[in-house]
Design a protein around this motif. Structure first.
Motif, PDB file in Angstrom:
ATOM      1  N   PRO A 260       0.820  -1.225   0.000  1.00 11.31           N
ATOM      2  CA  PRO A 260       0.000   0.000   0.000  1.00 11.31           C
ATOM      3  C   PRO A 260       0.850   1.270   0.000  1.00 11.31           C
ATOM      4  O   PRO A 260       0.531   2.243  -0.685  1.00 11.31           O
ATOM      5  CB  PRO A 260      -0.837  -0.127   1.277  1.00 11.31           C
ATOM      6  N   GLU A 261       1.934   1.247   0.773  1.00 15.32           N
ATOM      7  CA  GLU A 261       2.823   2.414   0.825  1.00 15.32           C
ATOM      8  C   GLU A 261       3.471   2.665  -0.534  1.00 15.32           C
ATOM      9  O   GLU A 261       3.607   3.821  -0.968  1.00 15.32           O
ATOM     10  CB  GLU A 261       3.896   2.175   1.886  1.00 15.32           C
ATOM     11  N   ALA A 262       3.871   1.579  -1.228  1.00  8.71           N
ATOM     12  CA  ALA A 262       4.521   1.730  -2.529  1.00  8.71           C
ATOM     13  C   ALA A 262       3.569   2.323  -3.562  1.00  8.71           C
ATOM     14  O   ALA A 262       3.950   3.192  -4.356  1.00  8.71           O
ATOM     15  CB  ALA A 262       5.040   0.375  -3.009  1.00  8.71           C
ATOM     16  N   VAL A 263       2.317   1.868  -3.558  1.00  8.23           N
ATOM     17  CA  VAL A 263       1.330   2.408  -4.502  1.00  8.23           C
ATOM     18  C   VAL A 263       1.053   3.877  -4.202  1.00  8.23           C
ATOM     19  O   VAL A 263       0.991   4.718  -5.115  1.00  8.23           O
ATOM     20  CB  VAL A 263       0.031   1.581  -4.444  1.00  8.23           C
ATOM     21  N   ARG A 268       1.598   9.516  -5.713  1.00 11.53           N
ATOM     22  CA  ARG A 268       1.915  10.878  -5.270  1.00 11.53           C
ATOM     23  C   ARG A 268       3.045  11.468  -6.116  1.00 11.53           C
ATOM     24  O   ARG A 268       3.017  12.658  -6.472  1.00 11.53           O
ATOM     25  CB  ARG A 268       2.303  10.857  -3.792  1.00 11.53           C
ATOM     26  N   ALA A 269       4.019  10.644  -6.464  1.00  7.25           N
ATOM     27  CA  ALA A 269       5.155  11.132  -7.237  1.00  7.25           C
ATOM     28  C   ALA A 269       4.744  11.515  -8.659  1.00  7.25           C
ATOM     29  O   ALA A 269       5.048  12.617  -9.132  1.00  7.25           O
ATOM     30  CB  ALA A 269       6.249  10.068  -7.263  1.00  7.25           C
ATOM     31  N   VAL A 270       4.060  10.610  -9.349  1.00 12.42           N
ATOM     32  CA  VAL A 270       3.689  10.878 -10.744  1.00 12.42           C
ATOM     33  C   VAL A 270       2.676  12.024 -10.820  1.00 12.42           C
ATOM     34  O   VAL A 270       2.822  12.950 -11.636  1.00 12.42           O
ATOM     35  CB  VAL A 270       3.125   9.605 -11.408  1.00 12.42           C
ATOM     36  N   CYS A 271       1.664  12.008  -9.962  1.00 14.43           N
ATOM     37  CA  CYS A 271       0.647  13.058  -9.998  1.00 14.43           C
ATOM     38  C   CYS A 271       1.234  14.408  -9.576  1.00 14.43           C
ATOM     39  O   CYS A 271       0.857  15.456 -10.122  1.00 14.43           O
ATOM     40  CB  CYS A 271      -0.524  12.695  -9.102  1.00 14.43           C
ATOM     41  N   LEU A 307       5.846   0.808 -12.522  1.00 12.18           N
ATOM     42  CA  LEU A 307       7.226   0.397 -12.271  1.00 12.18           C
ATOM     43  C   LEU A 307       7.778   1.061 -11.003  1.00 12.18           C
ATOM     44  O   LEU A 307       8.575   0.454 -10.278  1.00 12.18           O
ATOM     45  CB  LEU A 307       8.094   0.736 -13.477  1.00 12.18           C
ATOM     46  N   THR A 308       7.386   2.296 -10.744  1.00 15.61           N
ATOM     47  CA  THR A 308       7.833   2.971  -9.520  1.00 15.61           C
ATOM     48  C   THR A 308       7.298   2.252  -8.290  1.00 15.61           C
ATOM     49  O   THR A 308       8.006   2.080  -7.290  1.00 15.61           O
ATOM     50  CB  THR A 308       7.370   4.438  -9.518  1.00 15.61           C
ATOM     51  N   LEU A 341      11.524  12.963  -7.351  1.00 19.58           N
ATOM     52  CA  LEU A 341      11.529  11.988  -6.257  1.00 19.58           C
ATOM     53  C   LEU A 341      12.485  12.410  -5.150  1.00 19.58           C
ATOM     54  O   LEU A 341      12.203  12.210  -3.960  1.00 19.58           O
ATOM     55  CB  LEU A 341      11.927  10.605  -6.791  1.00 19.58           C
ATOM     56  N   ASP A 342      13.627  12.983  -5.543  1.00 18.57           N
ATOM     57  CA  ASP A 342      14.570  13.460  -4.529  1.00 18.57           C
ATOM     58  C   ASP A 342      13.947  14.578  -3.697  1.00 18.57           C
ATOM     59  O   ASP A 342      14.107  14.619  -2.467  1.00 18.57           O
ATOM     60  CB  ASP A 342      15.850  13.965  -5.195  1.00 18.57           C
ATOM     61  N   ARG A 343      13.243  15.474  -4.357  1.00 13.80           N
ATOM     62  CA  ARG A 343      12.642  16.592  -3.626  1.00 13.80           C
ATOM     63  C   ARG A 343      11.512  16.119  -2.722  1.00 13.80           C
ATOM     64  O   ARG A 343      11.224  16.742  -1.701  1.00 13.80           O
ATOM     65  CB  ARG A 343      12.134  17.657  -4.604  1.00 13.80           C
ATOM     66  N   MET A 344      10.870  15.007  -3.109  1.00 10.12           N
ATOM     67  CA  MET A 344       9.822  14.463  -2.235  1.00 10.12           C
ATOM     68  C   MET A 344      10.389  13.974  -0.917  1.00 10.12           C
ATOM     69  O   MET A 344       9.700  13.967   0.103  1.00 10.12           O
ATOM     70  CB  MET A 344       9.111  13.301  -2.941  1.00 10.12           C
TER      71      MET A 344
END
Length: 456
Positions: A260-263, A268-271, A307-308, A341-344
């Motif tokens: 669940p955390e990965a999804v 959150r990253a792509v959106c 894939l992420t 992703l780094d900034r997240m």
């Protein structure tokens, strides 16, 4: 005079069948050769006996070939093999790009063996479009029943097996009509009226057009359905493999507790990136060559999201994730996504301002710079004396734990936010020296560069 053993009556005439291990030769000489056609000389006394007859000699050749092909596999850190297995686990079509002879087919064969999947190889360039869209079969009453599209035998075998690895080889030599017929197979897993079962994975291989036999560029619709992986040979892997040990393909181990955390993280990253950069949602390249590779579209971003999530649940390295993301949306958008992703992962600037003395700053220089810039931006958005003082305390902590050159721009910006009634905090005195030294170093570097250019 040479004596011959007569041929058995049940043996067919010479030339009708290939001699096998149980088939005696047509004639075996029993004495010295006299030049008679078909006669074979006997070895001289004392010479080791060699296998008699072509069939026996082929058996020895086969034994030698078996020894040469008897190789082993061993675990080895291989980012491109990890990326391939992760994409296969995610049930996404993969396209391996590489020069001829670097082991793309061998890697897929070994992958199928390791995953215990039946391998079905289809050479796309030697097939007709109807081989993928289905052959029309006219029944008793086509006006009532219609004309069904019969699938080819390889598709029927995959359906019967219920699982397998479908390998579409030589994809870049398939003409445009065949590429168009492959669209539905790659995306919808349909061949004619037949749907491939969920247990079938699709992997393709292609050579660049410059090194392909009568090659074509991939059409944009077909290219956008694949995860593109650049396959290159590693000299160490080749040397070790020729010595008898090749790397082993292993499916990634997904952490069931992190699914669940990965999804949530992937969404959150792509959106988040596409919300801030809507121009990246769809960018069809302008050149034909780039259209035949990875480029961003809603479909490819969906693959990048998948894939992420898989990469996060599997805990793979940054290199593997980079290969996969850039292989779906292209190099430019892919690198921008990785930077996002780094900034997240950056700490919340409000949390840093709340407790500057115990704040944990990123260790990487670029991430630390971004965190400090975010803190200054937060103070600018809500300038208050306590927040301004906390920002200076945070800069002082950053100076004691990292490179001082990262503080020049944030310190100048923060100083410009000072109000007339705000006293200068004591932490600035400690920063002044570090910032001054850093600025003098920058000026000295600029002067040295100018002098070097003038001397030329």
């Amino acid at each position: 005079m040479t004596t011959y053993i007569p041929l058995p009556a049940a043996t067919p005439p010479t030339g009708t069948t290939e001699p096998g291990p149980d088939t005696p030769p047509a004639a075996v000489p029993q004495g010295p050769s006299t030049g008679t056609p078909g006669a074979q000389p006997q070895p001289s006394s004392g010479t080791p006996q060699s296998p008699s007859g072509p069939a026996s000699r082929l058996e020895v050749s086969g034994a030698l070939l078996a020894l040469l092909r008897d190789t082993a596999t061993a675990p080895r850190q291989d980012p491109q093999l990890e990326a391939l297995t992760l994409a296969v686990a995610a049930d996404l079509p993969v396209l391996l790009w590489g020069e001829p002879g670097i082991g793309k087919t061998a890697a897929l064969t070994q992958l199928a063996t390791t995953l215990d999947l039946p391998l079905t190889t289809v050479i796309a360039s030697v097939h007709e479009p109807s081989d993928f869209s289905g052959l029309p079969v006219i029944g008793d009453d086509p006006a009532t029943d219609g004309v069904p599209m019969a699938p080819p035998d390889w598709a029927v075998r995959l359906v019967r097996a219920g699982r397998g690895l479908l390998f579409l080889d030589e994809l870049s030599t398939a003409p445009p009509a065949v590429q168009a017929a492959l669209l539905r197979l790659v995306l919808e897993r349909r061949v004619g009226a037949l749907r491939l079962p969920p247990g079938v994975r699709i992997v393709a291989a292609a050579n660049p057009r410059s090194s392909a036999a009568d090659g074509w560029e991939l059409s944009p619709p077909l290219a956008n359905r694949f995860v593109h992986l650049q396959w290159a040979h590693d000299p160490d892997v080749v040397v070790r493999g020729l010595g008898g040990v090749w790397p082993r393909a292993v499916l990634p181990t997904l952490d069931a507790d992190r699914l669940p955390e990965a999804v949530a993280f992937a969404r959150r990253a792509v959106c988040g990136l596409l919300g801030a950069r809507p121009a990246l949602v769809h960018q069809l390249p302008s050149t034909e060559a780039r259209r035949g590779g990875a480029w961003p579209s809603p479909r490819s971003w969906d693959m990048a999201l998948c894939l992420t999530a898989f990469a996060t649940a599997a805990g793979v390295s940054r290199d593997v994730l980079s290969m996969l993301v850039r292989g779906t949306v292209g190099d430019g958008p892919g690198l921008e996504f990785l930077s996002y992703l780094d900034r997240m992962d950056l700490p919340d600037p409000e949390d840093l301002l709340a407790d500057p003395e115990n704040a944990e700053l990123p260790g990487r220089g670029d991430l630390r710079q971004a965190a400090l810039d975010a803190v200054v931006a937060a103070v600018r958005a809500r300038p208050e004396r306590e927040r301004w003082d906390a920002a200076w305390a945070l800069l002082a902590r950053a100076a004691s734990t990292g490179a001082p050159d990262l503080l020049v721009v944030p310190a100048q910006t923060l100083a410009s936010l000072r109000r007339d009634d705000w006293e200068v905090p004591e932490s600035i005195e400690g920063l002044a020296g570090a910032v001054s030294v850093s600025r003098r170093a920058d000026r000295a570097k600029a002067r040295a560069f100018t002098m070097t250019g003038a001397s030329r």
